[in-house]
Design a protein around this motif. Structure first.
Motif, PDB file in Angstrom:
ATOM      1  N   ASN A 307       0.818  -1.320   0.169  1.00 54.48           N
ATOM      2  CA  ASN A 307      -0.020   0.044  -0.030  1.00 54.48           C
ATOM      3  C   ASN A 307       0.929   1.278   0.051  1.00 54.48           C
ATOM      4  O   ASN A 307       0.642   2.171  -0.580  1.00 54.48           O
ATOM      5  CB  ASN A 307      -0.838  -0.073   1.351  1.00 54.48           C
ATOM      6  N   GLU A 308       2.029   1.167   0.934  1.00 48.28           N
ATOM      7  CA  GLU A 308       2.920   2.237   0.776  1.00 48.28           C
ATOM      8  C   GLU A 308       3.677   2.684  -0.430  1.00 48.28           C
ATOM      9  O   GLU A 308       3.777   4.018  -0.719  1.00 48.28           O
ATOM     10  CB  GLU A 308       3.651   2.113   2.065  1.00 48.28           C
ATOM     11  N   THR A 309       4.263   1.679  -1.086  1.00 50.70           N
ATOM     12  CA  THR A 309       4.724   1.672  -2.263  1.00 50.70           C
ATOM     13  C   THR A 309       4.165   1.698  -3.471  1.00 50.70           C
ATOM     14  O   THR A 309       4.746   2.347  -4.766  1.00 50.70           O
ATOM     15  CB  THR A 309       5.793   0.483  -2.235  1.00 50.70           C
ATOM     16  N   GLY A 310       2.940   1.348  -3.736  1.00 50.65           N
ATOM     17  CA  GLY A 310       1.933   1.330  -4.911  1.00 50.65           C
ATOM     18  C   GLY A 310       2.290  -0.006  -5.567  1.00 50.65           C
ATOM     19  O   GLY A 310       1.696  -0.077  -6.787  1.00 50.65           O
ATOM     20  N   ILE A 311       3.179  -0.779  -5.026  1.00 51.49           N
ATOM     21  CA  ILE A 311       3.452  -2.080  -5.668  1.00 51.49           C
ATOM     22  C   ILE A 311       2.318  -3.088  -5.555  1.00 51.49           C
ATOM     23  O   ILE A 311       2.082  -3.242  -4.207  1.00 51.49           O
ATOM     24  CB  ILE A 311       4.691  -2.591  -5.439  1.00 51.49           C
ATOM     25  N   PRO A 312       1.547  -3.763  -6.404  1.00 48.86           N
ATOM     26  CA  PRO A 312       0.660  -4.445  -6.180  1.00 48.86           C
ATOM     27  C   PRO A 312       1.084  -5.642  -5.146  1.00 48.86           C
ATOM     28  O   PRO A 312       2.037  -6.375  -5.222  1.00 48.86           O
ATOM     29  CB  PRO A 312       0.093  -5.132  -7.489  1.00 48.86           C
TER      30      PRO A 312
END
Length: 473
Positions: A307-312
């Motif tokens: 959630n923090e990095t935007g990586i699924p």
């Protein structure tokens, strides 16, 4: 003998107790469900003891809670008070004789007790109770006879417990009962958790609040370090030991030991693990396609990191829910086979992707090596491992199974060596500072993090030095 599949530190046990002031519930049945919820804290043996009409009934054996008990046994254990215990044996043989609860008695008094933790100066303490014949190989029995010894001197039960706190080194959360009372005790450092709950007219003591939720009880509060809780027909009473040093709760409760739906000393275990993922995202930016968590305790940090990095975030494994944490073989190759049975990669999610694999801790590295290998075999292009605990470099002497520092790969090997050993493309650990921030602290006041930094709590004598020398021989 049962051994854990996962290459993790192992908690020694969980305790649970209930006293019904109205006589309307089956205390042994409530204890059964409480122990069922604490099963993650010990899978080698379990037991329940109850009081009915001034008589103690006790049944304990090797195995899981649902393997050892049935409805007929629980009916035979019915009473207005009951205590229970689940145990993981941290050393020696796994013996039904060492299962708890334990019954200790002299000519006048009888106590039933269940203990979570480890006593460091047991040899010295045995000399204080040499007139008693010990029937087990565990330090929990020593605690029981120490209390009886003080009772024989004419002290009250609460004063007897306060007295023995003066010369015990180590960690202990205790649940005890006698003919009239249910008693809870937490050591002056608060190293092991213990909380209080209420169900109608019944009071409950438990290692974790998740067990209170399981039986429909209301959480009242945590037992304070150095506090004795006495519950009888008149209600609940608190007696506190004057504590000079601050609380040192084991931080691994939040990393791995405790169940995610528990709350310990005011902190949600799930929230702490979620915070670990946020801190990891601040520390490590990795170019990848998918974040995967190692079930179960690695998943909250993995989701939070994603959630923090935007990586699924994606499911990387199917977990065989029928295995749990135990397996029948002890040799290393059988442990690795056990991981293959327990976790199976989902190839459709993995194939051709650069994976960030989040796990809660790394002890020997053997299991994680097997997981990375299986991910790559399933088609992962890269596997980047992130650990939501710092490198474990030091043995624990307070009831956690790290008997020999040589078993801890980070105690003697560099992170780069470990990375190559586990076949990962990169390997990163959370820092101690970030871990403490995750549990709401800016420094290690309130927590024991000795397995990471070697800063052991101050003890009353040289027990820790002696123990360190013994386990590293």
């Amino acid at each position: 003998m049962c051994f854990e599949i996962n290459d993790k530190l192992k908690e020694e046990c969980g305790v649970f107790g209930v006293i019904d002031l109205s006589g309307s519930i089956n205390c042994s049945e409530i204890t059964y469900y409480g122990l069922y919820s604490l099963q993650h804290r010990g899978q080698h043996s379990c037991g329940i003891a109850s009081y009915l009409e001034n008589k103690v009934n006790c049944y304990k054996n090797l195995g899981l809670v649902n393997e050892v008990f049935n409805q007929e046994l629980l009916n035979n254990l019915n009473g207005n008070k009951a205590i229970g215990h689940v145990r993981y044996a941290t050393s020696g043989e796994v013996s039904a004789n060492d299962a708890q609860p334990l019954i200790v008695s002299n000519k006048k008094d009888q106590l039933v007790l269940a203990h979570n933790g480890h006593i460091l100066n047991g040899t010295e303490l045995k000399r204080r109770i040499s007139k008693y014949k010990l029937k087990t190989s565990i330090d929990s029995e020593i605690l029981g006879y120490l209390i009886l010894n003080e009772l024989e001197k004419g002290y009250t039960l609460e004063k007897s417990i306060l007295n023995i706190m003066d010369f015990i080194d180590g960690a202990y959360s205790l649940v005890l009962m006698d003919n009239d009372r249910l008693i809870g005790v937490r050591d002056p450092l608060g190293m092991r958790p213990l909380c209080i709950g209420k169900l109608n007219d019944a009071y409950i003591l438990s290692s974790e609040s998740c067990a209170l939720n399981a039986v429909g009880a209301k959480f009242i509060r945590d037992v304070d370090p150095g506090e004795i809780i006495i519950i009888d027909k008149t209600g609940i009473k608190s007696v506190k030991k004057e504590v000079n040093e601050g609380k040192r709760l084991c931080i691994f409760e939040f990393v791995y030991f405790a169940r995610e739906d528990s709350k310990i000393d005011g902190m949600s275990v799930y929230k702490a693990r979620e915070n670990m993922g946020k801190e990891l995202a601040k520390l490590y930016k990795i170019d990848a396609d998918l974040v995967v968590g190692v079930p179960d305790s690695g998943i909250p940090a993995a989701i939070s990191y994603a959630n923090e990095t935007g990586i699924p975030y994606g499911q990387g494994f199917v977990k065989n829910k029928y295995i749990g944490r135990t397996f029948i073989k002890s040799v290393q190759n059988e442990r690795i086979k056990a991981v293959n049975i327990k976790l199976n990669p989902i190839k459709e999610n993995i194939r051709g992707k650069r994976i960030i694999l989040v796990d809660d801790s790394l002890v020997r590295g053997t299991t994680l090596k097997g997981i990375v290998k299986r991910l790559k075999k399933a088609g992962a292009k890269e596997v980047h491992v992130i650990i939501s605990a710092p490198p474990i470099k030091f043995s624990c002497f307070y009831g956690i199974a790290t008997s020999n520092t040589k078993e801890l790969i980070a105690s003697s090997k560099s992170i780069e060596y470990i990375r190559k050993y586990i076949l990962a493309d990169s390997l990163n650990f959370i820092t101690i500072e970030a871990l403490l921030k995750s549990v709401g602290k800016e420094n290690n006041s309130g927590f024991c993090a000795a397995c990471f930094d070697g800063k052991y709590p101050k003890l009353k004598n040289d027990s820790i030095t002696l123990t360190k020398n013994l386990v590293n021989m």
